[in-house]
Design a protein around this motif. Structure first.
Motif, PDB file in Angstrom:
ATOM      1  N   ASP A 109      -8.118   1.669   9.929  1.00 26.49           N
ATOM      2  CA  ASP A 109      -7.322   0.578   9.380  1.00 26.49           C
ATOM      3  C   ASP A 109      -6.159   0.325  10.348  1.00 26.49           C
ATOM      4  OD1 ASP A 109      -5.622  -1.104   7.972  1.00 26.49           O
ATOM      5  OD2 ASP A 109      -6.076  -0.183   6.035  1.00 26.49           O
ATOM      6  N   THR A 151      -7.064   6.469   9.727  1.00 30.53           N
ATOM      7  CA  THR A 151      -5.758   6.073  10.242  1.00 30.53           C
ATOM      8  C   THR A 151      -4.721   7.171  10.051  1.00 30.53           C
ATOM      9  OG1 THR A 151      -6.169   3.732   9.825  1.00 30.53           O
ATOM     10  CG2 THR A 151      -3.872   4.419   9.983  1.00 30.53           C
ATOM     11  N   HIS A 166     -11.417   4.123   5.893  1.00 33.82           N
ATOM     12  CA  HIS A 166     -10.678   3.532   7.005  1.00 33.82           C
ATOM     13  C   HIS A 166      -9.216   3.987   6.991  1.00 33.82           C
ATOM     14  CE1 HIS A 166     -13.983   1.029   8.306  1.00 33.82           C
ATOM     15  NE2 HIS A 166     -14.165   0.607   7.062  1.00 33.82           N
ATOM     16  N   GLN A 167      -8.620   4.073   5.828  1.00 36.42           N
ATOM     17  CA  GLN A 167      -7.255   4.556   5.713  1.00 36.42           C
ATOM     18  C   GLN A 167      -7.167   6.038   6.070  1.00 36.42           C
ATOM     19  OE1 GLN A 167      -6.550   3.442   1.612  1.00 36.42           O
ATOM     20  NE2 GLN A 167      -5.329   1.646   2.208  1.00 36.42           N
ATOM     21  N   HIS A 169       0.845  -1.196   0.000  1.00 43.03           N
ATOM     22  CA  HIS A 169       0.000   0.000   0.000  1.00 43.03           C
ATOM     23  C   HIS A 169       0.882   1.248   0.000  1.00 43.03           C
ATOM     24  CE1 HIS A 169      -3.472  -2.574   0.894  1.00 43.03           C
ATOM     25  NE2 HIS A 169      -2.711  -3.171   1.792  1.00 43.03           N
TER      26      HIS A 169
END
Length: 290
Positions: free
Chosen positions: A93, A230, A226-227, A35
């Motif tokens: 995440d 984070t 979600h990322q 990622h």
């Protein structure tokens, strides 16, 4: 107080970093390659944006030189275990949070000594303590990098044992952090009361702005919800214990008291939760459809 500063403080930080490492696997480090866009967003936010915002906040609030340098030291510290826990609370995440914490914590071996030496010299001028970048690098390596690597080693070769001791280490870390915060404030009580009206709001402002910047950067990198949560958390949460330890190492106070450089990180350990809790509650409810 001498025992607290010279023994308990470095030992507690080592325990906290060992606890971080024991929760990591080799896959957590490899995940950044899977990622790269999310990692790039987090790295830019923490290594570049975070110190820049801290620098502006310090200038806006016109803090005394030692407190200004202390806030800058805090801004150089990675998120640590706290950011991972907050990410879990926020239903973000967590895997990305852990990976970012792991890699940035190791990267801080290079970034912290150089940036800290610059910040202390810049803000304190002639009153700045002598800083050896080599000695500071060695200290950061000993109290952060080595415990993290040992934790990863234990997790890899003794997974069952690591799973059992991880909750115990987490509770120990929390208790030791509270003790260190109380000691840092007590050691600088007069300075704390004199500057509370500006130090508290400046740290709250720092937290708010960083959470916002983290959110915006994640959106610019087109990360999912979600990322995004984070990256916001990782940008807005710093390792206050490391900030206190660094301030103590740099000042090398002969009288057994903690340096004023530690005070911002100690107060941040309290103000952080004032800011983060509402964000976590919003993150938990929001579906990200915006």
């Amino acid at each position: 107080m001498d025992t607290l500063i010279n023994v308990v403080l470095p030992l507690s930080l080592a325990i906290i970093m060992f606890g971080l490492g024991i929760g990591l696997t080799i896959a957590d480090f490899a995940r950044v390659l899977k990622h790269p866009r999310a990692f790039a967003a987090g790295a830019i936010a923490q290594v570049i944006v975070l110190p820049t915002v801290a620098f502006v906040i310090v200038l806006v609030f016109n803090l005394p030189s030692a407190l200004a340098a202390g806030i800058m030291i805090l801004s150089f510290c990675p998120g640590g275990v706290t950011s991972n826990v907050v990410s879990k609370w926020a239903r973000a995440d967590v895997a990305l949070s852990v990976s970012l914490t792991a890699v940035i914590s190791l990267l801080s071996l290079v970034t912290i000594p150089v940036m800290t030496a610059w910040a202390v010299t810049y803000f304190m001028g002639e009153n700045a303590p002598d800083i050896s970048i080599a000695a500071l690098t060695l200290a950061v390596f000993a109290i952060t990098t080595v415990p993290v690597c040992l934790g990863v080693f234990v997790r890899h070769f003794a997974t069952g044992f690591a799973t059992q001791v991880e909750p115990v280490l987490s509770k120990m870390s929390s208790a030791l952090f509270i003790l260190i915060v109380i000691a840092a404030v007590a050691s600088n009580w007069a300075l704390f009361t004199e500057n509370l009206a500006t130090l508290g709001p400046s740290l709250i402002a720092l937290n708010l702005v960083l959470l916002g910047f983290g959110f915006v950067i994640a959106r610019l990198f087109l990360l999912d919800w979600h990322q995004t949560k984070t990256i916001a958390v990782e940008t807005g949460i710093q390792n206050g214990t490391l900030g206190i330890a660094l301030g103590t190492l740099i000042a090398n106070q002969p009288d057994g008291f903690m340096s004023p450089l530690t005070l911002p990180s100690a107060i941040y350990g309290v103000t952080m939760y004032i800011v983060v809790v509402p964000f976590v509650l919003w993150f938990r409810r929001s579906k990200g459809g915006m």
